[in-house]
Write a protein that holds these residues in place. Structure first.
Motif, PDB file in Angstrom:
ATOM      1  N   PHE A  34       0.836  -1.200   0.000  1.00  0.00           N
ATOM      2  CA  PHE A  34       0.000   0.000   0.000  1.00  0.00           C
ATOM      3  C   PHE A  34       0.870   1.250   0.000  1.00  0.00           C
ATOM      4  O   PHE A  34       0.604   2.218  -0.719  1.00  0.00           O
ATOM      5  N   ALA A  35       1.936   1.239   0.806  1.00  0.00           N
ATOM      6  CA  ALA A  35       2.814   2.402   0.895  1.00  0.00           C
ATOM      7  C   ALA A  35       3.488   2.686  -0.445  1.00  0.00           C
ATOM      8  O   ALA A  35       3.551   3.837  -0.897  1.00  0.00           O
ATOM      9  N   MET A  36       3.987   1.667  -1.110  1.00  0.00           N
ATOM     10  CA  MET A  36       4.718   1.907  -2.356  1.00  0.00           C
ATOM     11  C   MET A  36       3.797   2.117  -3.554  1.00  0.00           C
ATOM     12  O   MET A  36       4.231   2.620  -4.592  1.00  0.00           O
ATOM     13  N   SER A  37       2.520   1.802  -3.421  1.00  0.00           N
ATOM     14  CA  SER A  37       1.593   1.953  -4.541  1.00  0.00           C
ATOM     15  C   SER A  37       1.378   3.403  -4.950  1.00  0.00           C
ATOM     16  O   SER A  37       0.929   3.676  -6.063  1.00  0.00           O
ATOM     17  N   GLY A  38       1.691   4.323  -4.063  1.00  0.00           N
ATOM     18  CA  GLY A  38       1.528   5.743  -4.392  1.00  0.00           C
ATOM     19  C   GLY A  38       2.808   6.420  -4.846  1.00  0.00           C
ATOM     20  O   GLY A  38       2.810   7.624  -5.090  1.00  0.00           O
ATOM     21  N   ARG A  39       3.911   5.667  -4.979  1.00  0.00           N
ATOM     22  CA  ARG A  39       5.189   6.267  -5.390  1.00  0.00           C
ATOM     23  C   ARG A  39       5.094   6.891  -6.777  1.00  0.00           C
ATOM     24  O   ARG A  39       4.395   6.388  -7.659  1.00  0.00           O
TER      25      ARG A  39
ATOM     26  N   ARG B 120      -6.669  -0.351  -5.614  1.00  0.00           N
ATOM     27  CA  ARG B 120      -7.340   0.932  -5.854  1.00  0.00           C
ATOM     28  C   ARG B 120      -6.356   2.109  -5.758  1.00  0.00           C
ATOM     29  O   ARG B 120      -6.412   3.040  -6.566  1.00  0.00           O
ATOM     30  N   LYS B 121      -5.466   2.047  -4.762  1.00  0.00           N
ATOM     31  CA  LYS B 121      -4.472   3.118  -4.632  1.00  0.00           C
ATOM     32  C   LYS B 121      -3.553   3.125  -5.846  1.00  0.00           C
ATOM     33  O   LYS B 121      -3.209   4.193  -6.375  1.00  0.00           O
TER      34      LYS B 121
ATOM     35  N   MET C 109      -5.224  -5.596 -13.740  1.00  0.00           N
ATOM     36  CA  MET C 109      -6.053  -4.541 -13.146  1.00  0.00           C
ATOM     37  C   MET C 109      -7.490  -4.660 -13.616  1.00  0.00           C
ATOM     38  O   MET C 109      -8.436  -4.523 -12.828  1.00  0.00           O
ATOM     39  N   VAL C 110      -7.677  -4.909 -14.897  1.00  0.00           N
ATOM     40  CA  VAL C 110      -9.039  -5.084 -15.430  1.00  0.00           C
ATOM     41  C   VAL C 110      -9.681  -6.324 -14.810  1.00  0.00           C
ATOM     42  O   VAL C 110     -10.883  -6.333 -14.517  1.00  0.00           O
ATOM     43  N   GLY C 111      -8.882  -7.363 -14.586  1.00  0.00           N
ATOM     44  CA  GLY C 111      -9.403  -8.554 -13.929  1.00  0.00           C
ATOM     45  C   GLY C 111      -9.872  -8.260 -12.515  1.00  0.00           C
ATOM     46  O   GLY C 111     -10.943  -8.725 -12.095  1.00  0.00           O
ATOM     47  N   HIS C 112      -9.109  -7.477 -11.760  1.00  0.00           N
ATOM     48  CA  HIS C 112      -9.521  -7.067 -10.411  1.00  0.00           C
ATOM     49  C   HIS C 112     -10.825  -6.271 -10.473  1.00  0.00           C
ATOM     50  O   HIS C 112     -11.682  -6.388  -9.585  1.00  0.00           O
TER      51      HIS C 112
ATOM     52  N   GLY D 293     -15.919   0.201  -7.918  1.00  0.00           N
ATOM     53  CA  GLY D 293     -15.136   1.399  -7.666  1.00  0.00           C
ATOM     54  C   GLY D 293     -13.853   1.411  -8.480  1.00  0.00           C
ATOM     55  O   GLY D 293     -13.453   2.446  -9.032  1.00  0.00           O
ATOM     56  N   LEU D 294     -13.208   0.259  -8.573  1.00  0.00           N
ATOM     57  CA  LEU D 294     -11.982   0.156  -9.366  1.00  0.00           C
ATOM     58  C   LEU D 294     -12.288   0.344 -10.847  1.00  0.00           C
ATOM     59  O   LEU D 294     -11.493   0.954 -11.575  1.00  0.00           O
ATOM     60  N   SER D 295     -13.425  -0.159 -11.302  1.00  0.00           N
ATOM     61  CA  SER D 295     -13.820   0.029 -12.702  1.00  0.00           C
ATOM     62  C   SER D 295     -13.905   1.510 -13.047  1.00  0.00           C
ATOM     63  O   SER D 295     -13.450   1.936 -14.120  1.00  0.00           O
ATOM     64  N   GLU D 296     -14.472   2.297 -12.145  1.00  0.00           N
ATOM     65  CA  GLU D 296     -14.582   3.740 -12.396  1.00  0.00           C
ATOM     66  C   GLU D 296     -13.208   4.403 -12.427  1.00  0.00           C
ATOM     67  O   GLU D 296     -12.929   5.246 -13.289  1.00  0.00           O
ATOM     68  N   ILE D 297     -12.338   4.015 -11.490  1.00  0.00           N
ATOM     69  CA  ILE D 297     -10.997   4.612 -11.448  1.00  0.00           C
ATOM     70  C   ILE D 297     -10.240   4.294 -12.738  1.00  0.00           C
ATOM     71  O   ILE D 297      -9.648   5.173 -13.369  1.00  0.00           O
TER      72      ILE D 297
END
Length: 345
Positions: free
Chosen positions: A123-128, A149-150, A167-170, A176-180
């Protein structure tokens, strides 16, 4: 450096004495000295600080290491070894700031940590900033919903074809992920097509309501391709042509206002209500119909707010076919207001 020499003497005493408080105080002194002079130091001098900091961090509690992580993470000249040590720490409170911000972490180190540590580290590195594909591939494979999602919200993250597919599979099980993902301008066309094909009608309606105009055009084109290929299965059987023509005329005459739409709803002319919202929000009529005829007040509120309707008109629309929606929406006014803002932006 003379000051550092004296601190090293204190360090030796702190290590020998076994005093936790003494070690923490020494760590802070060394850190303060480095922050004061770090930009002017040579690589050899930074290496001395690095050795000292590594020695100390191995002998202090997590709280002190977390403090050090927060102070060193923004620095482009931070000592390399202690940064690696902090990033690999099992305690996310220690690793978090370095994983999220430090430019001193090599891609290979990020891959290693992403492959072996827990969800907090992911989670922390997902926003790098500028996460490379080899790192996002690992995160996509291992990340839980909040992590994914992040990562999807990180507009600078780069994805391989396998990463986009993952990502599309998730997103198949996460609206919510579909919208993002649907709002990412870098999503390749073939993956946008897959995303929209599996998306629910509610997600499609929200996407069309909040997407910028240029992306709306692309989404509409993809949806048309999907609909044509599926023999029109995504379209409603109802024909809104007459209602669309009527409200277009009213719009041309500046008569398509809140009072007119409220009157449509009050008198049971719901095709006109749907067509009016579609024209005012530039969203396909079929999508508006799905939202309005559903059982969720929040989905009704989105196109109403995007169209700029006042509450009286919205209340008339909500009352159509399901009076419970009115009380539900009234209770949700606070959260709905936030949804309104998102829809308009």
């Amino acid at each position: 450096m003379q000051q550092l020499d004296s601190i090293i003497v204190e360090l030796e005493e702190a290590v020998k004495s076994g005093s936790s408080e003494k070690r923490v105080n020494t760590l802070r002194q060394v850190t303060n000295l480095f922050l004061h002079d770090g930009e002017r130091l040579s690589e050899d001098q930074i290496k001395i600080f690095d050795d000292v900091l590594c020695l100390l961090t191995a002998r202090v509690e997590s709280q002190a290491k977390a403090e050090l992580s927060k102070r060193l993470a923004p620095l482009d000249y931070a000592p390399l070894e202690v940064i690696q040590q902090l990033a690999r720490d099992d305690e996310i409170a220690v690793a978090e700031n370095v994983l999220a911000r430090s430019s001193r972490l090599a891609t290979s180190t990020l891959v290693e940590i992403a492959s072996t540590k827990g969800q907090g580290h992911l989670f922390a590195m997902s926003g790098r900033v500028d996460l490379p594909e080899v790192v996002t591939d690992v995160i996509v494979n291992r990340g839980e919903r909040r992590v994914i999602r992040k990562l999807a919200n990180n507009t600078s993250a780069r994805f391989s074809e396998a990463g986009y597919a993952g990502m599309v599979g998730h997103a198949e099980a996460d609206d919510g992920l579909s919208e993002i993902l649907g709002l990412r301008i870098d999503l390749p066309l073939k993956f946008l097509r897959d995303l929209l094909r599996q998306a629910t009608d509610a997600v499609l309606a929200r996407l069309m309501a909040i997407a910028p105009p240029e992306l709306q055009v692309e989404i509409k084109q993809v949806l048309k391709t999907i609909t044509d290929a599926a023999g029109g299965k995504r379209s409603l059987a109802r024909d809104f042509t007459r209602a669309e023509e009527a409200v277009k005329r009213m719009k041309g005459l500046n008569e398509l206002n809140d009072a007119a739409i409220a009157k449509f709803a009050e008198t049971g002319r719901f095709d006109e209500v749907i067509a009016a919202l579609a024209i005012l929000t530039n969203v396909p009529t079929a999508m508006i119909a799905k939202a309005i005829e559903g059982h969720r007040a929040d989905l009704v509120l989105i196109p109403c707010k995007a169209a700029g309707l006042n509450w009286l008109a919205v209340e008339k629309i909500l009352a159509w076919g399901n009076e419970k929606l009115v009380s539900t929406a009234t209770e949700q006014v606070g959260s709905a207001t936030q949804t309104f803002v998102i829809a308009v932006q």
